[in-house]
Design an enzyme around this catalytic site. Structure first.
Site, short mmCIF file in Angstrom:
data_model
loop_
_atom_site.label_atom_id
_atom_site.label_comp_id
_atom_site.label_asym_id
_atom_site.label_seq_id
_atom_site.Cartn_x
_atom_site.Cartn_y
_atom_site.Cartn_z
N ASN A 66 0.88 -1.16 0.00
CA ASN A 66 0.00 0.00 0.00
C ASN A 66 0.92 1.22 0.00
O ASN A 66 1.54 1.54 1.02
CB ASN A 66 -0.88 -0.01 1.25
CG ASN A 66 -1.74 1.23 1.37
OD1 ASN A 66 -1.60 2.19 0.61
ND2 ASN A 66 -2.64 1.24 2.33
N ASN A 93 1.42 4.88 -11.42
CA ASN A 93 0.08 4.63 -11.93
C ASN A 93 -0.99 4.62 -10.84
O ASN A 93 -2.12 5.03 -11.07
CB ASN A 93 0.07 3.30 -12.67
CG ASN A 93 -1.35 2.80 -12.95
OD1 ASN A 93 -2.07 3.37 -13.76
ND2 ASN A 93 -1.75 1.74 -12.24
N SER A 144 -4.52 13.32 -15.63
CA SER A 144 -5.89 13.23 -16.14
C SER A 144 -6.24 14.53 -16.84
O SER A 144 -5.66 15.59 -16.54
CB SER A 144 -6.87 12.99 -14.99
OG SER A 144 -8.22 13.14 -15.43
N TYR A 157 -10.47 15.31 -6.79
CA TYR A 157 -9.74 14.47 -7.74
C TYR A 157 -8.99 15.34 -8.74
O TYR A 157 -7.80 15.10 -9.02
CB TYR A 157 -10.72 13.55 -8.47
CG TYR A 157 -10.07 12.66 -9.50
CD1 TYR A 157 -9.24 11.61 -9.12
CD2 TYR A 157 -10.29 12.86 -10.86
CE1 TYR A 157 -8.63 10.79 -10.07
CE2 TYR A 157 -9.69 12.04 -11.82
CZ TYR A 157 -8.87 11.01 -11.41
OH TYR A 157 -8.27 10.22 -12.35
N SER A 160 -5.96 16.89 -7.19
CA SER A 160 -4.85 15.94 -7.05
C SER A 160 -4.12 15.75 -8.37
O SER A 160 -2.89 15.66 -8.41
CB SER A 160 -5.36 14.59 -6.51
OG SER A 160 -6.05 13.85 -7.50
N LYS A 161 -4.86 15.70 -9.47
CA LYS A 161 -4.22 15.50 -10.77
C LYS A 161 -3.53 16.78 -11.27
O LYS A 161 -2.54 16.70 -12.00
CB LYS A 161 -5.25 15.01 -11.78
CG LYS A 161 -5.76 13.59 -11.48
CD LYS A 161 -4.64 12.58 -11.39
CE LYS A 161 -5.13 11.17 -11.20
NZ LYS A 161 -4.03 10.18 -11.16
#
Length: 268
Positions: A66, A93, A144, A157, A160-161
């Site tokens: 993890n 990834n 992304s 999200y 974060s990207k």
């Protein structure tokens, strides 16, 4: 892609999704693989697929980890070096998506997304960098389209990207003097189980929403995971030997779309 042969490659989140298809593609090109995943059963299943694709049992290592935990990140790199003696490519990834309006985002959701998508990538990379300097290797990060395109419910999200995008550019500058390249791939909507929380696995509904009712993808279809893996392989290979700090969009032209695109007449 012959330059990927025998290249020792760590893939975080290698037991499913983009990690799986990337591992299979790299196996086809003869890379040596280290698949790190908290789902060790998934990683081992992918390893078996890689062997069927042509790798020997000694060419694939699975590590239960993890990567939000410091000891697990270290375990991946240490076991890689112990087995193969070097590291050529790091593919950051592993990541998650959690979705809610920003005004209703609870702290535990924010922490979960940032811990895996940003913090874990940074500190995984720190451990890998000394070995990548030695081989003049390279790093490919998974970002992304939402790193730059705001979408409702995707605020944390997307944040974060966006951090991954800045991480890529800054690290590329810092690593250039050592001959270590750092790039990223920015997928649009891809036909994977990532959207199951929204559509319950109904890929037809997903296809309709993203191409017909809201035509954000000018090529008129969703990407496949394999097309994302192709971009990762290109950036990791010598074919991209003078490319660093760059982003490849695998989004069917979505990043080009303006507000008026849906209303434009289609050419025949």
């Amino acid at each position: 892609m012959e330059s990927l042969r025998d290249k020792v490659t760590i893939i975080t989140g290698g037991g499913a999704g983009f990690g799986r298809v990337t591992a299979l593609l790299f196996a086809k090109y003869g890379a040596k693989l280290v698949l790190g995943d908290f789902n060790i059963a998934g990683a081992e299943a992918v390893a078996e697929e890689c062997k069927k694709a042509g790798l020997s049992i000694d060419d694939v290592l699975t590590v239960e980890a993890n990567i939000t935990k410091e000891d697990d990140r270290k375990k991946i790199v240490d076991e890689c070096i112990s087995k193969f003696g070097r590291l050529d490519i790091l593919i950051n990834n592993a990541g998650i998506g959690r979705f809610a309006p920003l005004t209703q985002t609870p702290p535990d959701m924010y922490d979960a997304v940032m811990d895996l998508n940003v913090k874990a990538q940074l500190y995984m990379t720190q451990l890998a960098v000394p070995h990548l300097k030695a081989t003049k290797g390279n790093i490919v990060n998974l970002a992304s389209i939402v790193s730059e395109e705001a979408m409702p419910l995707s605020g944390v999200y997307g944040m974060s990207k966006a951090a991954v995008a800045m991480f890529t550019k800054t690290l590329a500058l810092e690593m250039a003097e050592f001959g270590v390249r750092v790039n990223e791939v920015r997928p649009g909507t891809v036909n994977t189980n990532f959207y199951d929380a929204f559509f319950g696995g109904d890929t037809e509904k997903l296809q309709l929403l993203m191409t017909a009712e809201h035509p954000k993808h000018p090529l008129g279809r969703l990407a496949t995971p394999e097309e994302v893996a192709n971009a990762i392989a290109f950036l990791a290979s010598d074919m991209a030997s003078y490319t660093t700090g760059n982003a490849i969009y695998v989004d069917g032209g979505r990043h080009c779309v303006g507000a008026g695109f849906a209303a434009m007449p289609k050419t025949k």
